[in-house]
Design a protein around this motif. Structure first.
Motif, short mmCIF file in Angstrom:
data_model
loop_
_atom_site.label_atom_id
_atom_site.label_comp_id
_atom_site.label_asym_id
_atom_site.label_seq_id
_atom_site.Cartn_x
_atom_site.Cartn_y
_atom_site.Cartn_z
N PHE A 1 0.60 -1.24 -0.01
CA PHE A 1 -0.04 0.22 0.15
C PHE A 1 0.83 1.10 0.01
CE2 PHE A 1 0.90 -0.64 4.19
CZ PHE A 1 1.15 0.76 5.04
N GLN A 2 0.37 2.31 -0.43
CA GLN A 2 0.79 3.60 -0.40
C GLN A 2 -0.19 4.72 0.20
OE1 GLN A 2 1.44 4.58 -4.63
NE2 GLN A 2 3.52 3.41 -4.41
N LEU A 3 0.40 5.74 0.60
CA LEU A 3 -0.48 6.68 1.48
C LEU A 3 -0.21 8.09 0.64
CD1 LEU A 3 0.23 6.21 5.18
CD2 LEU A 3 -1.43 5.11 3.70
N GLU A 4 -1.33 8.57 -0.04
CA GLU A 4 -1.17 9.90 -0.98
C GLU A 4 -2.03 10.79 -0.02
OE1 GLU A 4 -1.27 9.88 -5.35
OE2 GLU A 4 -2.94 10.84 -4.75
N LEU B 1 -6.83 12.14 2.49
CA LEU B 1 -5.53 11.03 2.49
C LEU B 1 -6.27 9.86 1.48
CD1 LEU B 1 -3.46 9.09 3.61
CD2 LEU B 1 -5.10 8.63 5.40
N THR B 2 -5.25 9.32 0.51
CA THR B 2 -5.91 8.21 -0.08
C THR B 2 -5.13 7.23 0.38
OG1 THR B 2 -6.66 9.53 -2.02
CG2 THR B 2 -6.40 7.23 -2.49
N ILE C 1 4.74 7.11 2.01
CA ILE C 1 4.07 8.48 1.89
C ILE C 1 4.44 9.00 0.74
CG2 ILE C 1 3.57 10.47 3.19
CD1 ILE C 1 4.44 9.14 5.74
N TYR C 2 3.27 9.64 -0.06
CA TYR C 2 3.54 10.41 -1.14
C TYR C 2 2.56 11.81 -1.02
CZ TYR C 2 5.57 6.56 -3.51
OH TYR C 2 6.47 5.54 -4.10
N ASP C 3 3.52 12.82 -0.39
CA ASP C 3 2.80 14.09 -0.15
C ASP C 3 2.67 14.98 -1.26
OD1 ASP C 3 1.79 16.26 1.11
OD2 ASP C 3 3.16 16.31 2.72
#
Ligand code: DLL
Length: 445
Positions: free
Chosen positions: A369-372, A384-385, A438-440
């Protein structure tokens, strides 16, 4: 969970432990005090930054009369190491520095660390101790998939495995297909890797039609990034291995500052004959917290020559727990995250490891998973996606309800509203070492 004494731990294993692993807490603290007194005086005399900082704080090495006096001394931060770039923190002439490592320096300058020959020997001893605690034995074949180079993982783990008397396979990170070929051909007993890279390897095996549980691997010693009990369960069951934690950071030494015992699997024991840990309140660093209380981990080295480090603020959030398999050496709880990796979403603090914990309890969802983080046009609220792959074994039809469960669980356990986007297996970037979760994408302030 059992809490064996040193004797029963010894009896339970066929390993010969270092004497310092079995000493009493009193003896250990006496050793810490004398080593600490030496280290603060040594740092003060040899490193201008320490002299300046101690003088500014109005403390002198002779003020350290008991262990609790350490709290009077100033902290050292990553910023201090950056300002002293490259060699300003070294306490010995360059000719006595046998090796240099450095952090990747994604933000700002790299931090540079150095080791004398004795430092390298101590480091190898502590990695060997950690590996042995985690089930690795002399004579075993060890597949080392930590990255070699300036990163401390590869060479640090390598030297430790050699010191333990293992046959080391220095594959480094990456080239996953080749890793799989060598695991099948060389038949290693143990693998050293980041948890997410081991996941990448297991995943790639499945894609090739190889059952990851069918390999020769019996032990994995995993670290360099936060991971959860749920991830341990995932890796242990898919690969039929025992997975233990190893912790460390380059500024303090590298891997092997702490290591986990396979018989208890209850958190890494900090090797307190070489490092004195403290937990402080991350928001009010003047407050040193008691054992069991969560806060930021701080380390002081007790034996290092090239780079003595006094009260280094790791930014790692955890707590100190009593020793079990090695009773005199306190354990650290799982690292929930780094204070600089914390996502603050509409006032709620969130770490990727919380999402990992929740997602892995939902059978339809994978650990990929990734958090965008975004801030949609014209809106003041951050969004947050969670982008997560479904398991290969489930059909696309059932994922809608799994997505809903994940969204609800995050709301209940973390307190944040988010969007969950379940994507196809294999569509997210795989780890090669430390995984970026995390992709901010929010506009920079
Ligand atoms: O990651 C050293 C290492 C290599 C440890 C191999 C274990 C195995 P650095 O690159 O300086 O050094 O990064 C240190 O990584 O402050 C933590 O935030 C994180 N970290 C390291 N080990 C663990 C762990 C190496 N077991 C930073 N659990 C540390 C959670 C870890 N986080």
């Amino acid at each position: 969970m059992t809490t064996p004494t040193a004797e029963s731990a010894l009896a339970a294993s066929d390993a010969v432990l270092d004497r310092e692993e079995t000493i009493s807490r009193d003896e250990l603290e006496a050793l810490q005090l004398s080593r600490l007194q030496h280290t603060v005086a040594y740092a003060y005399d040899r490193v201008p930054l320490y002299k300046r900082k101690f003088d500014e704080a109005g403390v002198h090495p002779t003020d350290l009369r008991e262990l609790s006096d350490l709290g009077k001394f100033p902290f050292t931060t990553k910023e201090d190491l950056r300002l002293e770039y490259p060699f300003g923190m070294f306490a010995v002439p360059q000719q006595e520095v046998a090796r240099i490592h450095a952090s990747s320096g994604t933000t700002g300058r790299a931090t540079v660390v150095g080791y004398t020959k004795k430092d390298l020997a101590d480091w190898a001893k502590l990695v060997a101790r950690s590996l042995r605690a985690s089930g690795v034995r002399p004579g075993m074949k060890v597949h080392n998939a930590y990255g070699y180079g300036l990163f401390t993982g590869g060479m640090g783990a390598h030297a430790g495995a050699e010191a333990l008397g293992c046959t080391v396979i220095p594959i480094s990170g990456g080239q996953t297909e080749r890793q799989i070929t060598l695991i099948q051909d060389f038949k290693p007993d143990a693998i050293l890797a980041t948890p997410t890279y081991l996941l990448t390897i297991a995943d790639a095996m499945m894609k090739q039609g190889i059952d990851p549980a069918s390999t020769s691997l019996k032990y994995a010693v995993l670290g360099a990034e936060p991971w959860t009990e749920e991830m341990r369960h995932e890796l242990e069951t898919t690969m039929n291995i025992k997975a233990c934690d190893i912790y460390g950071l380059s500024e303090v030494m590298g891997p092997g500052v702490a290591g986990e015992a396979v018989e208890t699997q209850d958190g890494s024991h900090i090797w307190e004959d070489h490092f004195r840990p403290e937990i402080i309140d991350a928001f009010d660093p003047s407050v040193v917290l008691g054992d069991g209380e969560p806060g930021e981990l701080v380390f002081t080295s007790l034996t290092k020559e090239a780079l003595p480090i006094i009260r280094y603020r790791t930014k790692d959030l955890t707590r100190l727990l009593p020793g079990t398999a090695r009773p005199a050496h306190r354990r650290m709880g799982r690292i929930t995250g780094r204070s600089d990796d914390m996502i603050i979403l509409r006032g709620v603090n969130l770490f990727p490891s919380q999402i990992e914990e929740i997602a892995l309890r939902i059978p339809e969802l994978s650990p990929h998973f990734q958090l965008e983080l975004t801030r949609p046009e014209g809106q003041r609220m951050d969004q947050l996606t969670v982008r997560i792959e479904r398991r290969e074994s489930v059909t696309a039809e059932v994922v809608a309800s799994a997505a809903k469960v994940l969204q609800q669980q995050i709301k209940i356990h973390v307190g944040s509203s988010c969007t969950v986007d379940v994507v196809e297996p294999g569509s997210l970037e795989r780890s090669n070492g430390k995984l970026r979760r995390i992709y901010d994408m929010r506009p920079k302030a």
